[in-house]
Design a protein around this motif. Structure first.
Motif, mmCIF file in Angstrom:
data_model
loop_
_atom_site.group_PDB
_atom_site.id
_atom_site.type_symbol
_atom_site.label_atom_id
_atom_site.label_comp_id
_atom_site.label_asym_id
_atom_site.label_seq_id
_atom_site.Cartn_x
_atom_site.Cartn_y
_atom_site.Cartn_z
ATOM 1 N N ARG A 78 12.411 0.759 -6.854
ATOM 2 C CA ARG A 78 12.008 -0.646 -6.925
ATOM 3 C C ARG A 78 12.573 -1.426 -5.746
ATOM 4 N N THR A 79 11.752 -2.305 -5.227
ATOM 5 C CA THR A 79 12.224 -3.280 -4.246
ATOM 6 C C THR A 79 12.135 -4.671 -4.856
ATOM 7 N N THR B 20 8.724 -8.066 -5.657
ATOM 8 C CA THR B 20 9.109 -6.942 -6.512
ATOM 9 C C THR B 20 7.946 -5.962 -6.660
ATOM 10 N N ALA B 21 8.237 -4.704 -6.329
ATOM 11 C CA ALA B 21 7.230 -3.646 -6.408
ATOM 12 C C ALA B 21 7.917 -2.340 -6.764
ATOM 13 N N TRP B 22 7.133 -1.396 -7.293
ATOM 14 C CA TRP B 22 7.649 -0.087 -7.675
ATOM 15 C C TRP B 22 6.782 1.020 -7.066
ATOM 16 N N VAL B 23 7.426 2.094 -6.621
ATOM 17 C CA VAL B 23 6.739 3.308 -6.194
ATOM 18 C C VAL B 23 7.425 4.503 -6.851
ATOM 19 N N ALA C 110 0.833 -1.200 0.000
ATOM 20 C CA ALA C 110 0.000 0.000 0.000
ATOM 21 C C ALA C 110 0.869 1.252 0.000
ATOM 22 N N GLN C 111 0.509 2.210 -0.853
ATOM 23 C CA GLN C 111 1.052 3.560 -0.785
ATOM 24 C C GLN C 111 -0.009 4.422 -0.132
ATOM 25 N N ASN C 112 0.319 4.972 1.017
ATOM 26 C CA ASN C 112 -0.628 5.758 1.797
ATOM 27 C C ASN C 112 -0.332 7.252 1.635
ATOM 28 N N HIS C 113 -1.232 8.057 2.150
ATOM 29 C CA HIS C 113 -0.997 9.494 2.279
ATOM 30 C C HIS C 113 0.045 9.669 3.394
ATOM 31 N N LEU D 35 2.923 -0.396 -7.775
ATOM 32 C CA LEU D 35 2.886 -1.419 -8.808
ATOM 33 C C LEU D 35 3.579 -2.671 -8.295
ATOM 34 N N THR D 36 3.152 -3.823 -8.759
ATOM 35 C CA THR D 36 3.811 -5.080 -8.411
ATOM 36 C C THR D 36 4.118 -5.875 -9.668
#
Length: 366
Positions: free
Chosen positions: A288-289, A265-268, A225-228, A257-258
């Protein structure tokens, strides 16, 4: 790399219409558009099930209002129901303001397409996105009267469906994450660990402004999750969330994103803060992680040295190729594509209107 039987489609929704692009190598793109000129396109779904490519778009006309249109011929022609694809039942007293999300379900459920709308509501289609039915379980939820509007509006903006079961997760601004274990019949808030620092109680049952959620494709029960302000992961199907923001230049942003196949693996795309919605230090980078958020790597090869435009929650996408492609567009109207999971980017479009939604897919060549 793409096989001889594969090609790619990139759909870009903006404040003033839709652009479509096709490519054989994810480097050279052929564009068509604008489609729906002067209409807002906040949501796109590309449905490649059953051997066809159907593009579904949430269209918001300032004159005709919102609807969902679809094309089965890469935008050469468009269709929409005469009375609108998404229409509230008369007893609700509500009207659709905007379609925020279009989500084709799993291969095992052909014809099923989900949608999220404003006012906060979830919808389901069983005919490929031509007609949608209101999810009464969420609409009639006792919390609904207390859900608020995010900066852009009251949005049900994320829908994640278990491809092998009946679990559905929805995220909304504002309200947080809600989960259904019975295919959408009943819902419960699932926000433990996600902060709502702007509220009197920073750890409420619901009321969080979650900006986007995405599921790990290879680990059951894991979502991000990307939160505020805040980046989180759950490993227990959203029963609890833990921060994974350490190592990022900022914990604010909209994108999550996943990877379509690989676990962890995910991107923000971080932004400095809610009050300064620009890339940190004016330097645009995708992070990326590859270890589920334990560490992060900033990726900026091919991106401009200076950039002060933000990237909205649905203005980013991944495809299902090997290696996976990563795409995003800015509020300044520039779109970037990576054919190597974010290691390098190329500019594929510029000087477009404000980019609201980007979707990419691998399709069978004719």
């Amino acid at each position: 790399m793409a096989t001889a039987a594969e090609s790619f489609i990139l759909a870009i929704g903006t404040k003033k219409g839709l652009w479509l692009a096709t490519s054989r190598d994810r480097r050279e793109w052929s564009f068509s558009g604008p489609h729906f000129l002067m209409a807002e396109i906040p949501s796109i779904g590309i449905d490649t099930r059953e051997g066809r490519t159907r593009i579904l778009v949430g269209v918001r006309s300032p004159h005709w209002g919102p609807t969902v249109a679809h094309s089965d011929d890469l935008g050469a022609t468009w269709s929409e129901p005469e009375h609108g694809a998404i229409t509230f039942p008369g007893d609700t007293g509500a009207a659709v303001e905007r379609v925020w999300q279009i989500y084709p379900d799993a291969e095992s459920r052909p014809g099923v397409v989900w949608a999220g709308a404003e006012p906060i509501s979830v919808w389901k289609s069983t005919d490929g996105g031509e007609h949608f039915e209101l999810n009464r379980g969420l609409w009639d939820h006792p919390h609904r009267s207390e859900w608020g509007a995010g900066y852009g509006g009251a949005a049900a903006h994320s829908i994640v469906v278990d491809p092998a079961g009946e679990t559905v997760h929805v995220a909304m601004s504002t309200g947080g994450v809600y989960r259904s274990l019975d295919g959408g019949l009943s819902w419960e808030a699932r926000n433990k660990g996600i902060s709502a620092y702007f509220m009197p109680d920073p750890n409420p049952e619901f009321g969080q402004c979650v900006h986007k959620i995405a599921a790990d494709a290879a680990v059951e029960g894991r979502l991000y999750a990307q939160n505020h302000h805040g980046v989180y992961r759950t490993d227990d199907n959203a029963d609890s969330w833990n921060s994974i923001a350490e190592g990022l230049p900022a914990d604010f942003g909209f994108v999550m994103l996943t990877h379509p196949r690989r676990d962890g693996t995910a991107w923000v795309i971080p932004l400095k803060a809610d009050g300064e919605r620009i890339p940190p230090d004016g330097k645009l980078a995708v992070h990326r992680t590859d270890d589920a958020g334990n560490t992060w790597t900033g990726l900026s090869a091919g991106l401009p040295e200076q950039e002060y435009n933000s990237v909205l929650r649905d203005a980013a996408s991944v495809d299902t190729a090997e290696p996976a492609g990563v795409y995003f567009g800015t509020r300044g109207g520039t779109v970037y594509a990576s054919a190597d999971e974010g290691e390098t980017f190329t500019e594929v479009a510029s000087h477009l209107p404000d980019v609201l939604c980007v979707r990419a897919a691998v399709v069978a060549s004719a």
